[in-house]
Design a protein around this motif. Sequence first.
Motif, PDB file in Angstrom:
ATOM      1  N   PHE A  33      -0.198   2.634 -14.171  1.00 38.69           N
ATOM      2  CA  PHE A  33       0.985   2.056 -14.449  1.00 38.69           C
ATOM      3  C   PHE A  33       1.158   0.874 -13.088  1.00 38.69           C
ATOM      4  O   PHE A  33       0.915   1.119 -12.070  1.00 38.69           O
ATOM      5  CB  PHE A  33       2.001   2.705 -14.805  1.00 38.69           C
ATOM      6  N   ARG A  34       1.891  -0.146 -13.495  1.00 43.59           N
ATOM      7  CA  ARG A  34       2.243  -1.203 -12.569  1.00 43.59           C
ATOM      8  C   ARG A  34       3.377  -0.763 -11.978  1.00 43.59           C
ATOM      9  O   ARG A  34       4.548  -0.364 -12.333  1.00 43.59           O
ATOM     10  CB  ARG A  34       2.268  -2.394 -13.378  1.00 43.59           C
ATOM     11  N   ILE A  35       3.298  -1.165 -10.466  1.00 41.86           N
ATOM     12  CA  ILE A  35       4.453  -0.842  -9.617  1.00 41.86           C
ATOM     13  C   ILE A  35       5.032  -2.163  -9.007  1.00 41.86           C
ATOM     14  O   ILE A  35       4.275  -2.923  -8.411  1.00 41.86           O
ATOM     15  CB  ILE A  35       4.143   0.110  -8.480  1.00 41.86           C
ATOM     16  N   PRO A  36       6.328  -2.403  -9.455  1.00 42.34           N
ATOM     17  CA  PRO A  36       6.975  -3.541  -9.084  1.00 42.34           C
ATOM     18  C   PRO A  36       6.970  -3.854  -7.375  1.00 42.34           C
ATOM     19  O   PRO A  36       7.072  -2.862  -6.740  1.00 42.34           O
ATOM     20  CB  PRO A  36       8.005  -3.889  -9.660  1.00 42.34           C
ATOM     21  N   VAL A  37       6.701  -4.848  -7.007  1.00 36.19           N
ATOM     22  CA  VAL A  37       6.635  -5.252  -5.645  1.00 36.19           C
ATOM     23  C   VAL A  37       7.706  -6.334  -5.153  1.00 36.19           C
ATOM     24  O   VAL A  37       7.696  -7.438  -5.916  1.00 36.19           O
ATOM     25  CB  VAL A  37       5.251  -5.425  -5.016  1.00 36.19           C
ATOM     26  N   PHE A  51       8.365  -0.377  -5.435  1.00 30.84           N
ATOM     27  CA  PHE A  51       9.415   0.154  -6.176  1.00 30.84           C
ATOM     28  C   PHE A  51       8.884   1.477  -7.045  1.00 30.84           C
ATOM     29  O   PHE A  51       8.355   1.083  -8.140  1.00 30.84           O
ATOM     30  CB  PHE A  51      10.398  -0.543  -6.959  1.00 30.84           C
ATOM     31  N   PHE A  52       8.772   2.593  -6.880  1.00 30.10           N
ATOM     32  CA  PHE A  52       8.155   3.618  -7.707  1.00 30.10           C
ATOM     33  C   PHE A  52       9.023   4.463  -8.376  1.00 30.10           C
ATOM     34  O   PHE A  52       9.955   5.140  -8.015  1.00 30.10           O
ATOM     35  CB  PHE A  52       7.437   4.819  -6.500  1.00 30.10           C
ATOM     36  N   PRO A  53       8.982   4.147  -9.476  1.00 31.67           N
ATOM     37  CA  PRO A  53       9.907   4.629 -10.715  1.00 31.67           C
ATOM     38  C   PRO A  53       9.840   6.060 -10.855  1.00 31.67           C
ATOM     39  O   PRO A  53       8.619   6.856 -10.634  1.00 31.67           O
ATOM     40  CB  PRO A  53       9.578   4.145 -12.100  1.00 31.67           C
ATOM     41  N   LYS A  54      10.895   6.605 -10.521  1.00 32.22           N
ATOM     42  CA  LYS A  54      11.120   8.264 -10.625  1.00 32.22           C
ATOM     43  C   LYS A  54      10.550   8.899 -11.829  1.00 32.22           C
ATOM     44  O   LYS A  54      10.015  10.040 -11.708  1.00 32.22           O
ATOM     45  CB  LYS A  54      12.357   8.607 -10.160  1.00 32.22           C
ATOM     46  N   PHE A  55      10.566   8.397 -12.896  1.00 34.89           N
ATOM     47  CA  PHE A  55      10.441   9.057 -14.252  1.00 34.89           C
ATOM     48  C   PHE A  55       8.603   9.266 -14.284  1.00 34.89           C
ATOM     49  O   PHE A  55       8.272  10.079 -15.005  1.00 34.89           O
ATOM     50  CB  PHE A  55      10.674   8.170 -15.490  1.00 34.89           C
ATOM     51  N   LYS A  56       7.936   8.556 -13.310  1.00 36.92           N
ATOM     52  CA  LYS A  56       6.595   8.694 -13.128  1.00 36.92           C
ATOM     53  C   LYS A  56       6.283   9.734 -12.285  1.00 36.92           C
ATOM     54  O   LYS A  56       5.122  10.347 -12.378  1.00 36.92           O
ATOM     55  CB  LYS A  56       5.842   7.371 -12.740  1.00 36.92           C
ATOM     56  N   ASN A 105       6.714 -13.089  -9.716  1.00 38.31           N
ATOM     57  CA  ASN A 105       6.812 -11.662  -9.424  1.00 38.31           C
ATOM     58  C   ASN A 105       5.572 -11.221  -8.696  1.00 38.31           C
ATOM     59  O   ASN A 105       4.503 -11.810  -8.857  1.00 38.31           O
ATOM     60  CB  ASN A 105       7.299 -10.954 -10.670  1.00 38.31           C
ATOM     61  N   ALA A 106       5.611  -9.854  -8.355  1.00 38.06           N
ATOM     62  CA  ALA A 106       4.364  -9.305  -7.994  1.00 38.06           C
ATOM     63  C   ALA A 106       4.469  -7.862  -8.042  1.00 38.06           C
ATOM     64  O   ALA A 106       5.388  -7.116  -8.349  1.00 38.06           O
ATOM     65  CB  ALA A 106       4.155  -9.494  -6.229  1.00 38.06           C
ATOM     66  N   ASP A 107       3.075  -7.091  -8.272  1.00 37.88           N
ATOM     67  CA  ASP A 107       2.959  -5.620  -8.417  1.00 37.88           C
ATOM     68  C   ASP A 107       1.740  -5.160  -7.868  1.00 37.88           C
ATOM     69  O   ASP A 107       0.846  -5.814  -7.443  1.00 37.88           O
ATOM     70  CB  ASP A 107       3.060  -5.338  -9.949  1.00 37.88           C
ATOM     71  N   ILE A 108       1.898  -3.916  -7.802  1.00 34.25           N
ATOM     72  CA  ILE A 108       0.582  -3.083  -7.511  1.00 34.25           C
ATOM     73  C   ILE A 108       0.135  -2.346  -8.771  1.00 34.25           C
ATOM     74  O   ILE A 108       0.883  -1.920  -9.366  1.00 34.25           O
ATOM     75  CB  ILE A 108       0.977  -1.874  -6.546  1.00 34.25           C
ATOM     76  N   PHE A 109      -1.406  -2.559  -8.945  1.00 37.26           N
ATOM     77  CA  PHE A 109      -1.928  -2.004 -10.263  1.00 37.26           C
ATOM     78  C   PHE A 109      -3.278  -1.611  -9.754  1.00 37.26           C
ATOM     79  O   PHE A 109      -4.239  -2.182  -9.396  1.00 37.26           O
ATOM     80  CB  PHE A 109      -1.879  -2.810 -11.176  1.00 37.26           C
ATOM     81  N   ARG A 110      -3.674  -0.018  -9.714  1.00 30.91           N
ATOM     82  CA  ARG A 110      -4.878   0.415  -9.372  1.00 30.91           C
ATOM     83  C   ARG A 110      -5.451   0.008  -8.217  1.00 30.91           C
ATOM     84  O   ARG A 110      -6.584  -0.411  -8.099  1.00 30.91           O
ATOM     85  CB  ARG A 110      -5.868   0.032 -10.687  1.00 30.91           C
TER      86      ARG A 110
END
Length: 313
Positions: A33-37, A51-56, A105-110
């Motif tokens: 899943f993608r982590i917003p940055v 920003f790592f979502p708690k529900f994950k 925007n930016a994100d982290i993925f894999r």
Amino acid sequence: MQLIDIDHALDMDLVLKLREDTPFIKSSADLDFRIPVMIHNIDGKLMMSAFFPKFKSGKKININLSAFNPIEKEDMYVVDERINNIHGYEIINELINAPSCVMSNADIFRGDLNVYLRFHSSKIEKISDLLSKYIIHGDHSRIEYLGPTIGIQEMLERLDSDYGLSVVSYVMPLGDEEKEIAKELSSTPFIGELKNDSVQKNRIETIIYIQKSRLNRHFSQILTPISEESGIFEAIIESKNVSEIRRISNNLHIPRFRFFFKLYKDMLEIDTFLPSSSLYDYYTEIFKLVQRIDDGIYVKYISKYNQDIWKYI
């Protein structure tokens, strides 16, 4: 003039995939899943807040968050790291300062840091030349996409699908620093957009979109043309209040995806798109500002993202 009017004004998209060697990014290689940055420049250092979502975190995931000393928020954990890859640092820094270029925007993925940018096609030679200096250095930087834009509306819909999106609109009086450009544009419908999240004193780098039917007039040196035919300019605006909100948001690790503004009567209306998980934190800070600055600032609109917002902003 409404936001939908500038949907494809910056008509090119660029998506970069950067190989970063920070511990957190490397540890995220197996996540699906993608982590917003949020990427921002602090005192000459290019920093990344993930920003790592708690529900994950309740799922079986191969990452030990506690090893990164995260900041715990109501719905997420925040991990701060400095961008170490010199080529990644330089290419991001040059792009966010390139003419017409906006970091959407930016994100982290894999295990990769992905950066999404928009710019105007009149600057394609400049962007291409800039990319050529870095893409040739191994596999640190790769172009995932370079071509016609999907537009602001579809971009926001994708962000809503990935993270859950909300919008906060508020109105504040013009400060002395903002009145010069307000006078310049007072008879010209326009929308402004912040180029990035960096904080440098009270200077704000912006894109100014002007209604094309009003282009047959003189503009002062406040505005730097990007494409006069398309009604697109750049401007550096001095704004104490907007800079303060941005500084507070950065310090409190409140991610924002896009930030637009326009004149509303003799006031400044600001529309901020952000992850729904940060909605409470953000509007709480705006309401604190309402209490602190007894000068006509008020909140106009708070909502989860939906198609109806295009009627109001």
